[in-house]
Design an enzyme around this catalytic site. Structure first.
Site, short mmCIF file in Angstrom:
data_model
loop_
_atom_site.label_atom_id
_atom_site.label_comp_id
_atom_site.label_asym_id
_atom_site.label_seq_id
_atom_site.Cartn_x
_atom_site.Cartn_y
_atom_site.Cartn_z
N LYS A 1 0.85 -1.20 0.00
CA LYS A 1 0.00 0.00 0.00
C LYS A 1 0.88 1.25 0.00
CE LYS A 1 -0.68 -0.22 5.03
NZ LYS A 1 -1.57 0.27 6.07
N ARG B 1 -10.00 -0.12 15.11
CA ARG B 1 -10.02 0.60 13.83
C ARG B 1 -11.14 0.06 12.94
NH1 ARG B 1 -4.34 1.19 10.61
NH2 ARG B 1 -4.67 -1.03 10.23
N HIS C 1 -5.65 -7.38 13.26
CA HIS C 1 -4.41 -6.58 13.21
C HIS C 1 -3.96 -6.25 14.63
CE1 HIS C 1 -1.44 -4.14 11.29
NE2 HIS C 1 -1.91 -3.00 11.74
N ARG D 1 1.29 -10.79 6.98
CA ARG D 1 1.19 -9.55 6.20
C ARG D 1 2.43 -8.71 6.49
NH1 ARG D 1 -3.60 -9.60 9.03
NH2 ARG D 1 -2.98 -7.69 10.12
N TYR E 1 15.87 31.88 2.61
CA TYR E 1 14.75 32.69 3.12
C TYR E 1 14.99 33.07 4.58
CZ TYR E 1 11.96 31.42 -0.96
OH TYR E 1 11.47 31.26 -2.24
N CYS F 1 14.14 25.25 1.15
CA CYS F 1 13.15 25.86 0.26
C CYS F 1 12.26 24.76 -0.33
CB CYS F 1 13.83 26.61 -0.88
SG CYS F 1 15.19 27.67 -0.37
N MET F 2 11.34 25.16 -1.18
CA MET F 2 10.40 24.19 -1.77
C MET F 2 11.12 23.13 -2.62
SD MET F 2 7.04 24.91 -4.14
CE MET F 2 6.17 25.92 -2.98
N ASP F 3 12.15 23.57 -3.35
CA ASP F 3 12.79 22.66 -4.32
C ASP F 3 14.29 22.51 -4.12
OD1 ASP F 3 10.20 23.06 -5.77
OD2 ASP F 3 11.08 25.04 -6.06
N1 PMH Z 1 -1.82 -5.30 7.93
C1 PMH Z 1 -2.52 -4.16 8.10
C2 PMH Z 1 -3.99 -4.26 8.26
C3 PMH Z 1 -1.86 -2.94 8.13
O1 PMH Z 1 -2.58 -1.83 8.31
C4 PMH Z 1 -0.45 -2.90 8.01
C5 PMH Z 1 0.34 -1.63 8.08
C6 PMH Z 1 0.24 -4.10 7.82
C7 PMH Z 1 -0.48 -5.28 7.80
C8 PMH Z 1 1.74 -4.16 7.69
O2 PMH Z 1 2.33 -3.77 8.88
P1 PMH Z 1 3.92 -3.59 8.98
O3 PMH Z 1 4.28 -2.54 8.01
O4 PMH Z 1 4.14 -3.17 10.39
O5 PMH Z 1 4.50 -4.91 8.65
N2 PMH Z 1 -0.39 -0.50 8.41
C9 PMH Z 1 0.14 0.66 8.87
C10 PMH Z 1 -0.67 1.72 9.22
O6 PMH Z 1 -1.96 1.73 9.10
N3 PMH Z 1 0.07 2.70 9.69
O7 PMH Z 1 1.33 2.32 9.66
C11 PMH Z 1 1.40 1.04 9.16
#
Ligand code: PMH
Length: 388
Positions: A41, A137, A167, A223, A269, A315-317
């Site tokens: 993600k 969550r 989770h 995961r 700046y 700065c920005m860039d």
């Molecule tokens: N599974 C879920 C549902 C997650 O949200 C995340 C990471 C992972 C697995 C992977 O976790 P890891 O990177 O610690 O291995 N989610 C997030 C989060 O919502 N903010 O920081 C990490």
């Protein structure tokens, strides 16, 4: 892998070999019946989702995870056919798109099932049921809620329950108390669903931290996010890491301007920095719009194997650095990574910004092209700004 052009002297290098190694290390660490879901993600935690997903799949990952449906569709657009789970809540009106593209959705609300069933008509959708065991969550929280979900699913046979998951909230802390309570809560829910005839192919509990610490208690799928990119889930865990993690991300630029200054001349700046007589100042073409935020003004970069402090406001860039002496235009600047015996790590930057390492590659923006290295060779470039 794409090979898009780019026309600036600032880029991130993504070592895909490191990602492959990290996935392989996880596979060795967990029992053989446990498969790996690579969490890509947020554009692969800022590393580039497509290339990192492909690297993880090459190394033996069997599932991918993203946060939103758009990210899953983007992977499909790039020809990735592996199963993909969306971890977040997808509006039920989009259930048909998910079904069409064989994308697995996370489900935990009866209303959602009712609404998605209308959109799906007689199509099928693969789903994973999410249990909230203490993260607070998303997810089914009580047996009463679970019962309503079971009844709802009985009404709509188009939903294929392929997974059950939760989770952890505190897996990266060394105290086990809360994680144990989450494990117990999950066990109870899994038993309930099993009694009701829901026995999904996958159960998954472990993020990187949970999978490192409890490899044989986190179901048959892990995961893995942060650790696949070679970063430790927390500083406590860094000290207790049972296998090596190889960081994949480094950040580079070049000096685009160099000049020798008189004493007392202002830089950037607000004129907050004044030069000493004869000092050499260089300009580095990356700024806060690229994610190198103004708070980093008191940090340094590496040039010619030495630390060069940032001077004046970012700065920005661009920003300016104090050079140890006359330096060539075009001299390599390392913002994250090695130069000679010096190294700046993502953890160093995170510590300076009083945040977690997760945030650092995510905040290096789309204006910074990602160059992918495989077998130590340049294999592709992702430039989100200039695609063709
Ligand atoms: N599974 C879920 C549902 C997650 O949200 C995340 C990471 C992972 C697995 C992977 O976790 P890891 O990177 O610690 O291995 N989610 C997030 C989060 O919502 N903010 O920081 C990490």
């Amino acid at each position: 892998m794409d090979n898009q052009p780019y026309y600036r002297e600032t880029w991130a290098e993504i070592n895909l070999d490191a990602i492959e190694q990290n996935i392989k290390s996880f596979k060795r660490h967990v029992p053989s019946h446990v498969s790996v879901m690579a969490v890509v993600k947020a554009d692969g935690y800022g590393h580039g989702a497509v290339a990192t997903a492909e690297a993880a799949l090459r190394a033996g990952a069997s599932y991918l995870a993203v946060a939103i449906l758009d990210e899953a569709l983007a992977l499909r657009e790039e020809g990735i056919t592996a199963p993909i789970l969306v971890l977040g809540w997808v509006p039920p009106v989009h259930a048909k798109i998910a079904s069409d593209y064989k994308i697995t959705l996370t489900v935990f609300q009866t209303d959602w099932i009712e609404q998605a069933a209308v959109v799906l008509d007689d199509l099928t959708l693969t789903i994973h049921l999410k249990i909230d065991t203490g993260m607070g969550r998303l997810g089914i929280r009580t047996e009463k809620e679970a019962k309503l979900i079971v009844e709802c699913l009985e009404k709509y046979p188009g939903f294929m329950v392929e997974g059950l998951y939760t989770h952890f909230a505190t897996a990266d802390e060394l105290d086990n108390l809360f994680i144990e309570s989450q494990l117990t809560a999950f066990e109870e829910m899994a038993t309930y669903f099993e009694r009701e005839g829901i026995r999904p192919r996958w159960t998954h509990l472990g993020n990187s931290a949970g999978s490192i610490r409890l490899p044989d208690r986190i179901g048959n799928l892990i995961r893995v996010g942060i650790a696949m990119y070679g970063l430790h889930p927390s500083q406590e865990m860094k000290l207790n890491q049972p296998f090596k993690l190889e960081p994949a991300f480094s950040l580079h630029s070049q000096l685009v301007h160099v000049k020798q200054m008189n004493g007392g001349e202002p830089i950037s700046y607000g004129s907050t920095y004044r030069t000493n007589e004869g000092e050499w100042i260089g300009t580095v073409p990356i700024g806060y719009a690229d994610g190198w935020i103004r708070k980093l003004k008191d940090s340094y970069v590496l040039i010619n194997g030495k630390r060069a402090p940032i001077v004046g406001r970012i700065c920005m860039d661009q920003f300016m650095v104090r050079l140890p002496g006359k330096t060539k235009i075009g001299a390599p600047v390392t913002l994250i990574g090695y130069q000679g015996s010096e190294e700046i790590t993502i953890d160093d930057i995170a510590e300076r910004l009083e945040t977690i390492n997760y945030e650092i590659p995510c905040m290096i923006g789309p204006r910074v092209p990602r160059i992918f290295l495989q077998n130590k060779e340049k294999k592709g470039v992702m430039n989100t700004i200039l695609k063709k």
